[in-house]
Design an enzyme around this catalytic site. Structure first.
Site, PDB file in Angstrom:
ATOM      1  N   LEU A  41      -0.749  10.271   4.384  1.00 65.27           N
ATOM      2  CA  LEU A  41      -1.965   9.603   3.930  1.00 65.27           C
ATOM      3  C   LEU A  41      -2.881  10.425   3.037  1.00 65.27           C
ATOM      4  CD1 LEU A  41      -2.112   7.041   6.416  1.00 65.27           C
ATOM      5  CD2 LEU A  41      -3.937   6.963   4.729  1.00 65.27           C
TER       6      LEU A  41
ATOM      7  N   CYS B 274       0.539   3.616  10.366  1.00 64.56           N
ATOM      8  CA  CYS B 274       1.105   4.745   9.627  1.00 64.56           C
ATOM      9  C   CYS B 274       1.755   5.720  10.620  1.00 64.56           C
ATOM     10  CB  CYS B 274       0.052   5.488   8.825  1.00 64.56           C
ATOM     11  SG  CYS B 274       0.746   6.908   7.959  1.00 64.56           S
TER      12      CYS B 274
ATOM     13  N   THR C 240       8.836  -0.131  -1.976  1.00 66.15           N
ATOM     14  CA  THR C 240       9.758   0.856  -2.539  1.00 66.15           C
ATOM     15  C   THR C 240      10.377   0.393  -3.859  1.00 66.15           C
ATOM     16  OG1 THR C 240      10.187   1.592  -0.292  1.00 66.15           O
ATOM     17  CG2 THR C 240      11.777   2.271  -1.949  1.00 66.15           C
TER      18      THR C 240
ATOM     19  N   ILE D  85       6.537  -5.543   7.782  1.00 64.08           N
ATOM     20  CA  ILE D  85       6.367  -4.400   8.662  1.00 64.08           C
ATOM     21  C   ILE D  85       5.994  -3.149   7.851  1.00 64.08           C
ATOM     22  CG2 ILE D  85       7.995  -5.205  10.403  1.00 64.08           C
ATOM     23  CD1 ILE D  85      10.146  -3.387   9.197  1.00 64.08           C
TER      24      ILE D  85
ATOM     25  N   SER E  43       0.824  -1.206   0.000  1.00 68.38           N
ATOM     26  CA  SER E  43       0.000   0.000   0.000  1.00 68.38           C
ATOM     27  C   SER E  43       0.863   1.263   0.000  1.00 68.38           C
ATOM     28  CB  SER E  43      -0.880  -0.013   1.251  1.00 68.38           C
ATOM     29  OG  SER E  43      -1.637   1.164   1.319  1.00 68.38           O
TER      30      SER E  43
ATOM     31  N   ASN F 207       9.702   8.811   4.055  1.00 72.70           N
ATOM     32  CA  ASN F 207       8.553   9.544   3.541  1.00 72.70           C
ATOM     33  C   ASN F 207       7.643   9.975   4.671  1.00 72.70           C
ATOM     34  OD1 ASN F 207       5.640   8.279   3.529  1.00 72.70           O
ATOM     35  ND2 ASN F 207       7.078   6.558   3.412  1.00 72.70           N
ATOM     36  N   ALA F 208       6.995  11.100   4.421  1.00 70.86           N
ATOM     37  CA  ALA F 208       5.951  11.581   5.336  1.00 70.86           C
ATOM     38  C   ALA F 208       4.845  12.164   4.470  1.00 70.86           C
ATOM     39  CB  ALA F 208       6.513  12.620   6.298  1.00 70.86           C
ATOM     40  N   ILE F 209       4.177  11.267   3.740  1.00 72.13           N
ATOM     41  CA  ILE F 209       3.119  11.708   2.823  1.00 72.13           C
ATOM     42  C   ILE F 209       1.921  12.197   3.638  1.00 72.13           C
ATOM     43  CG2 ILE F 209       1.633  11.004   0.876  1.00 72.13           C
ATOM     44  CD1 ILE F 209       4.671  10.785   0.279  1.00 72.13           C
TER      45      ILE F 209
END
Lengths: 257, 307
Positions: free
Chosen positions: B77, B134, B270, B195, B25, B73-75
């Protein structure tokens, strides 16, 4: 868009710290539009891990594509070691490029490496016989970083160069030249370069009520619209993907900071 | 004598996969983004970008930074919300012949329940992956994933509301992942996936500023693979439900490590950014390995680690 293995034809020094990579990539050469980019895998090692985005600098015939790149870190350093005959894993063409407005005169505004995608646009304009209605302002810190001036002149464009140290062309900033250019002809502006320059160009365009397209830069992980890592903020408040909805945006839509 | 091809199919509870390779995801969009680059119908399954009840704008940029052998990453969500997903994205996915698994994330238990109910009411979804891990959002997500009681509560709520198999995605940012895995198993999860990313950060030393706008982010990629593998091995030894392994898988050899450690299936994340055809190469590589080792199916390999 396709993933393929291109063949390196040459990988040559173009200016201090800048290389021109020429690859044989027929599908890319046929499909590419100015302002689009490709994702290039610089090596098979896990560090650097990600592909690197590069704008399509030029297309020659139906086979050959040029990429102009500045060596800035590990990835681009590895790229300089590529030799002719080697294979290169590419994905592209990607993103939405410039939409050239044939009916209006064009003004290309390039700062530093910003010439990379604008040169391809100039090629298309010249091919359509509109080179004489087109001006290009090329800015750089000094004369060694001033790129493609001669080639653009050969293509029939009116070219004006400006350097920050005055070592060639006028001394000053590229934005100093815009006012003179736009008063009479009311061109459409196409621009690429460092963010502060793009911001200044966009502000001038808005001040004069001129249409303006800018190519934005962003760190990209996938280039495919999947990771949502490269977003830029629009005036609407939306965060949009530079790789998919861009990299070329209407300057009026960008939330300039 | 004619050699039969090894059987790559595997069951995850009621879910039958034609091979054990899923897309993780958040790394594969809604499938369509990759349609021109690989044959989506060859995948074991597609797990789509995490969905919330309402659209979420995500975090401000910069959202990603590359680190050695990894990606932070720090999208936050960013997603279009469940109704837009059903209207705009599901029709394309439904036409594929592979299972579509929807990753869901709520701000509270009520939202998880509503998401599970809504997604159970439409055609074309094979399973839910419950995201309790998340690290990049303030509410929900990992808040539920780091406490075994909260993890069990979310799982029970989704279990009661969903008419689909549920996979709970675990966070590695805990002291004891086994206790969380056991808690969600007891609460009715059909499988666990692990994980999710490990929290990390990176600093621009010249500016003395964090490289991510969110300051911290989640680390993925080959850098985290040994940690993921260790956790999968521990959890697979402790629960009786299938384990789906995930974390830094780039090649078939990486995927095989997870299967041998006890994972019934794997998620590729990734790697999709680096090599869009990674999943295809991994599927072929697993098949080739089984043939070379005279193994007739994947099941003979799962958890076959020799100690």
């Amino acid at each position: 868009m396709d993933q393929s293995t291109a063949t390196v034809l040459e990988n040559r020094f173009a200016a201090p710290g800048v290389y021109r990579l020429r690859i044989e990539a027929p599908a890319l050469a046929r499909a590419a539009r100015p302002g689009q980019f490709l994702m290039l895998r610089v090596g098979q090692t896990l560090d650097p891990l990600l592909r690197r985005p590069f704008s399509i600098h030029a297309v020659h015939g139906s086979m050959t594509v040029d990429i102009l790149y500045r060596v800035v870190g590990k990835g681009t350093n590895m790229l300089t070691t590529l030799r002719s005959g080697e294979g290169l894993d590419i994905v592209g063409p990607l993103g939405c490029g410039f939409s050239w407005r044939e009916e209006s005169p064009s003004l290309l505004v390039a700062g530093g490496m910003g010439i990379a995608p604008l040169f391809f646009l100039a090629q298309i304009i010249a091919k359509n016989g509109a080179g004489d209605k087109t001006s290009a302002l090329i800015g750089a810190r000094n004369k060694t970083e001033l790129l493609c001036v001669k080639e653009l002149k050969t293509m029939g464009l009116q070219v004006e160069a400006v350097t920050e140290d005055g070592s060639r062309g006028k001394k000053g900033l590229i934005t100093d030249l815009i006012t003179n250019r736009v008063a009479a002809s009311r061109p459409v502006i196409y621009s690429c370069g460092p963010y502060p320059m793009l911001h200044a160009v966009a502000s001038l365009a808005m001040q004069y009520g001129l249409s303006c397209q800018v190519s934005l830069e962003s760190f990209m992980a996938c280039g495919l619209g999947a990771c949502l890592g490269c977003v830029a903020e629009m005036r609407s408040g939306d965060l949009v993907r530079v790789c998919k909805e861009g990299p070329v945006f209407d300057a009026y839509e960008v939330a300039w900071k | 004598m004619k050699k039969t091809r090894p059987d790559l199919s595997i069951r995850i509870g009621l879910l039958r996969l034609q091979n054990p390779v899923l897309t993780a995801s958040g790394t594969f969009g809604y499938g369509q983004e990759y349609a021109g680059l690989l044959d989506l119908n060859r995948l074991g399954g597609i797990i789509v970008k995490g969905l919330s009840l309402n659209p979420r704008p995500g975090n401000m940029p910069p959202r990603t930074v590359e680190t050695p052998c990894g990606l932070l990453n720090a999208i936050g969500l960013q997603n279009l919300g469940v109704e837009n997903f059903i209207a705009d994205k599901l029709p394309f996915l439904r036409n594929l012949s592979v299972p579509v698994i929807v990753n869901i994330l709520g701000q509270d238990i009520k939202e998880y329940r509503k998401l599970a109910e809504r997604l159970s009411s439409v055609e074309g979804i094979a399973a839910l992956e419950v995201n309790i891990s998340c690290p990049n959002v303030k509410k929900g997500g990992v808040v539920f994933g780091t406490d075994y009681k909260a993890a069990a509560r979310v799982t029970r709520a989704v279990r009661a509301a969903a008419r689909l198999p549920i996979i709970v995605k675990l966070s590695p940012n805990v002291t004891d992942i086994v206790s969380i895995a056991r808690a969600v198993e007891d609460a009715g999860a059909d499988a666990v996936s692990l994980i999710n990313t490990l929290t990390g950060m990176a600093i621009d030393v010249e500016a003395r500023r964090p490289k991510l706008h969110n300051v911290t982010g989640g680390l993925s990629g080959p850098a985290i693979k040994p940690i993921a593998l260790r956790m999968v091995w521990q959890v697979a030894g402790a629960v009786n439900i299938p384990v789906i392994g995930c974390g830094g898988i780039m090649t078939a050899a990486d995927a095989l490590e997870f299967l041998i450690a006890g994972a019934s299936a794997v998620q590729v994340g990734t790697a999709n950014f680096v090599n869009p055809k990674a999943t295809m190469e991994i599927i072929s590589g697993i098949e080739e390995y089984l043939a070379r080792h005279n193994l007739k199916d994947i099941k003979s390999l799962v958890g076959s680690l020799i100690l």
